[in-house]
Enzyme design. Structure first.
Site, mmCIF file in Angstrom:
data_model
loop_
_atom_site.group_PDB
_atom_site.id
_atom_site.type_symbol
_atom_site.label_atom_id
_atom_site.label_comp_id
_atom_site.label_asym_id
_atom_site.label_seq_id
_atom_site.Cartn_x
_atom_site.Cartn_y
_atom_site.Cartn_z
ATOM 1 N N PRO A 247 0.901 -1.057 0.287
ATOM 2 C CA PRO A 247 -0.132 -0.030 0.081
ATOM 3 C C PRO A 247 0.657 1.243 -0.048
ATOM 4 C CG PRO A 247 -0.288 -1.195 2.177
ATOM 5 C CD PRO A 247 0.902 -1.777 1.374
ATOM 6 N N GLU A 248 0.414 2.093 -0.761
ATOM 7 C CA GLU A 248 1.108 3.400 -0.807
ATOM 8 C C GLU A 248 0.053 4.614 -0.098
ATOM 9 O OE1 GLU A 248 2.543 4.547 -4.730
ATOM 10 O OE2 GLU A 248 2.320 2.452 -5.249
#
Length: 272
Positions: free
Chosen positions: A2-3
């Site tokens: 996840p960013e």
DNA sequence: AGTCGCCTGGTA
DNA sequence: TACCAGGCGACT
């Protein structure tokens, strides 16, 4: 995995389920994920604590407890967070659980075991968290700030975007997408960028990150939000994962290169 | 500044 | 079977 947009989406879906709850007990099935102190000490210190909030800093999630204690979480590549009923079946690869006072529990699932958990007192964050760069969606982040963060280094712009000390929260997907919208080749050094190019990149970063949040993140394989739902920004991608497809701008072919150890996707005709 | 290690699973 | 993956820190 996840960013920033994915981590923020998780925060938005998890926060209402955590806020005001009290931690009863916990369990850690992969000891290495807890940094700095023993699992035993970690669980002793958080048990009985009330959760007052949950913030995000870059790709870190910060669960705020009473007594100015904070649980930091990093999901790395494959981490997933959910709050579920304590008696619901346990999915595979759940290595960290915190039981709450309403019959639910916070579950941290992590296929590749790269995720990290740590505990600190407010005002005394670990160095990695302290050194992190500006939040790209905050009012403090301006074109001038981006220009200043880049400085006169000869660093490639793709690497600069991935460097969390320069700017917070951008990972491989949103770096490639930002550079596409800005029309900048990923290998360009930051000190070769014109004022207009930095301005364009600034707006591209804000666009891809805010749209990413709006669409609940990008689900390529593992990512899910706090409800277990996939995001939909993958339908908006122009270059990431689009090798061999046609560029939406010019109709040329999107290419993928290995650059700085990461897959890097771009349009050689549009990005100079 | 570049490469390796951490891990597991899906795909070519 | 080999290679690849939304990340990052410890090496050389």
């Amino acid at each position: 995995m996840p960013e920033l947009p994915e981590v923020e989406t998780i925060r938005l879906t998890i926060l209402p389920k955590l806020k005001g709850r009290r931690i009863i007990s916990g369990e850690v099935l992969h000891e290495k994920m807890v940094l700095g102190i023993s699992v035993k000490e970690f669980l002793e210190r958080v048990s009985g604590q009330k959760i007052t909030g949950m913030e995000r800093r870059g790709k870190y999630l910060l669960i705020e407890l009473a007594a100015d204690l904070i649980i930091g979480l990093h999901l790395r590549m494959t981490g997933q967070l959910t709050v579920e009923k304590s008696d619901s079946p346990l999915a595979k690869a759940i290595y960290f659980r915190l039981s709450l006072d309403n019959g639910t529990e916070l579950r941290f699932r992590d296929q590749r075991k790269f995720g990290k958990v740590f505990l600190y007192s407010r005002g005394e964050p670990p160095l990695a968290l302290e050194k992190i760069g500006p939040e790209p969606l905050s009012p403090e982040f301006t074109v001038a700030v981006l220009k200043e963060r880049f400085g006169q280094r000869s660093l490639a712009v793709k690497k600069a975007l991935l460097n969390q000390e320069i700017i917070a929260g951008i990972g491989n997907i949103y770096a490639d997408e930002s550079l596409f919208y800005a029309g900048i080749h990923p290998a360009r050094s930051v000190n070769s960028l014109t004022g207009a190019e930095i301005d364009g990149l600034y707006h591209a970063i804000q666009k891809v990150l805010s749209e990413g949040i709006k669409l609940g993140g990008t689900t390529f394989r593992d990512y899910r939000d706090g409800e277990g739902r996939a995001g939909s920004y993958q339908n908006k991608l122009n270059v990431y994962g689009q090798k061999g497809k046609t560029c939406p701008n010019c109709g040329g072919l999107i290419v993928k290169m290995n650059f700085g150890g990461r897959g890097t996707h771009f349009c050689p005709l549009c990005q100079k």
